[in-house]
Design a protein around this motif. Structure first.
Motif, short mmCIF file in Angstrom:
data_model
loop_
_atom_site.label_atom_id
_atom_site.label_comp_id
_atom_site.label_asym_id
_atom_site.label_seq_id
_atom_site.Cartn_x
_atom_site.Cartn_y
_atom_site.Cartn_z
N VAL A 66 10.60 58.29 87.86
CA VAL A 66 11.73 57.28 87.68
C VAL A 66 12.11 56.34 88.78
N ALA A 67 11.95 56.85 90.06
CA ALA A 67 12.16 55.75 91.24
C ALA A 67 10.92 54.48 90.81
N ASP A 68 9.73 54.82 90.66
CA ASP A 68 8.99 53.62 90.41
C ASP A 68 9.31 52.89 89.19
N LEU A 69 9.23 53.56 87.97
CA LEU A 69 9.29 52.53 86.77
C LEU A 69 10.88 52.14 86.64
N LEU A 70 11.83 52.89 86.88
CA LEU A 70 13.25 52.20 86.48
C LEU A 70 13.57 51.38 87.82
N GLY A 71 13.04 51.38 88.88
CA GLY A 71 13.06 50.34 89.98
C GLY A 71 12.52 49.04 89.57
N ILE B 272 23.19 51.11 92.18
CA ILE B 272 21.97 51.95 91.95
C ILE B 272 20.75 51.05 91.76
N ASN B 273 21.00 50.09 90.95
CA ASN B 273 19.72 49.38 90.70
C ASN B 273 19.06 49.03 92.01
N LYS B 274 19.82 48.49 92.87
CA LYS B 274 19.26 48.04 94.14
C LYS B 274 18.70 49.05 94.76
N ARG B 275 18.99 50.24 94.90
CA ARG B 275 18.40 51.21 95.76
C ARG B 275 16.97 51.54 95.00
N LEU B 276 16.94 51.73 93.63
CA LEU B 276 15.76 52.00 93.14
C LEU B 276 14.88 50.79 92.97
N ALA C 185 14.51 48.87 95.55
CA ALA C 185 13.89 48.79 97.08
C ALA C 185 12.77 50.38 96.90
N ALA C 186 13.14 51.25 96.32
CA ALA C 186 12.30 52.28 96.26
C ALA C 186 11.15 52.08 95.62
N ALA C 187 11.10 51.21 94.66
CA ALA C 187 9.89 50.81 93.82
C ALA C 187 9.21 49.88 94.77
N ALA C 188 9.72 48.85 95.35
CA ALA C 188 8.83 48.00 96.13
C ALA C 188 8.41 48.80 97.42
N ALA D 230 15.26 60.89 98.20
CA ALA D 230 15.52 62.11 98.15
C ALA D 230 16.63 62.39 97.11
N ASP D 231 17.41 61.35 96.54
CA ASP D 231 18.60 61.78 95.77
C ASP D 231 18.27 60.78 94.44
N THR D 232 16.99 60.65 94.21
CA THR D 232 16.81 59.76 93.07
C THR D 232 17.41 60.70 91.62
N ARG D 233 17.34 61.69 91.37
CA ARG D 233 17.82 62.27 90.25
C ARG D 233 19.41 62.23 90.22
N GLU D 234 20.33 62.10 91.28
CA GLU D 234 21.51 62.03 91.37
C GLU D 234 21.75 60.47 91.11
N LEU D 235 20.99 59.71 91.83
CA LEU D 235 21.14 58.40 91.58
C LEU D 235 21.06 57.99 89.99
#
Length: 154
Positions: free
Chosen positions: A42-47, A105-109, A111-114, A120-125
């Motif tokens: 989720v963090a990688d692809l959706l980011g 949320i988009n911004k956080r994801l 950044a995580a992908a980059a 830790a809160d990927t599921r909650e995001l």
């Protein structure tokens, strides 16, 4: 017949339809797919999805709002003005939800992908993002219906 209002309404329909289609796809396909995926996926692809979407979709989104306002302001029939006002209100409410909930949320994801990290809160995001996607799709539906009133009240 008001050519400016007609052209603006057509531009608004086509540009809003891009966002409508994207949101509906996300509600129907992306949301349930993400719910069954791992946090890392989720963090990688959706980011990465948000990286491209947030870069490419503002143009049709802003264009739909401007063209809707122009169509509503320049049409000379009362039903068309009402349809345009409803469409504009729906688009502005959509924008408020996007800016307040989805964009951060988009911004956080992104950044995580980059950085190749998994918050830790990927599921909650993702659950928070999911919680507004049906509302966003509904608001785009209302906007398109209002825009069609402009086109069809000729």
């Amino acid at each position: 017949m008001n050519t400016l209002a007609d052209i603006a309404a057509l531009v608004a329909v086509f540009s809003a339809a891009i966002i409508y289609g994207t949101d509906l796809f996300c509600a129907l396909v992306l949301r349930p797919a993400a719910s069954g995926a791992s946090d890392a996926s989720v963090a990688d692809l959706l980011g990465r999805v948000h990286e491209y979407g947030d870069r490419r979709l503002p143009l049709p989104g802003v264009l739909s709002i401007i063209a809707t306002a122009l169509a509503a302001a320049t049409d000379d029939s009362t039903p068309a003005r009402i349809g345009g006002a409803i469409a504009l209100a729906a688009l502005l409410l959509w924008l408020a939800i996007y800016l307040r909930i989805s964009a951060p949320i988009n911004k956080r994801l992104r950044a995580a992908a980059a950085s190749h990290t998994v918050p830790a809160d990927t599921r909650e995001l993702q659950q928070r993002w999911d919680s507004v996607i049906w509302a966003r799709a509904l608001l785009q539906t209302i906007a398109l219906a209002g825009l069609l009133v402009i086109i069809l009240t000729r």
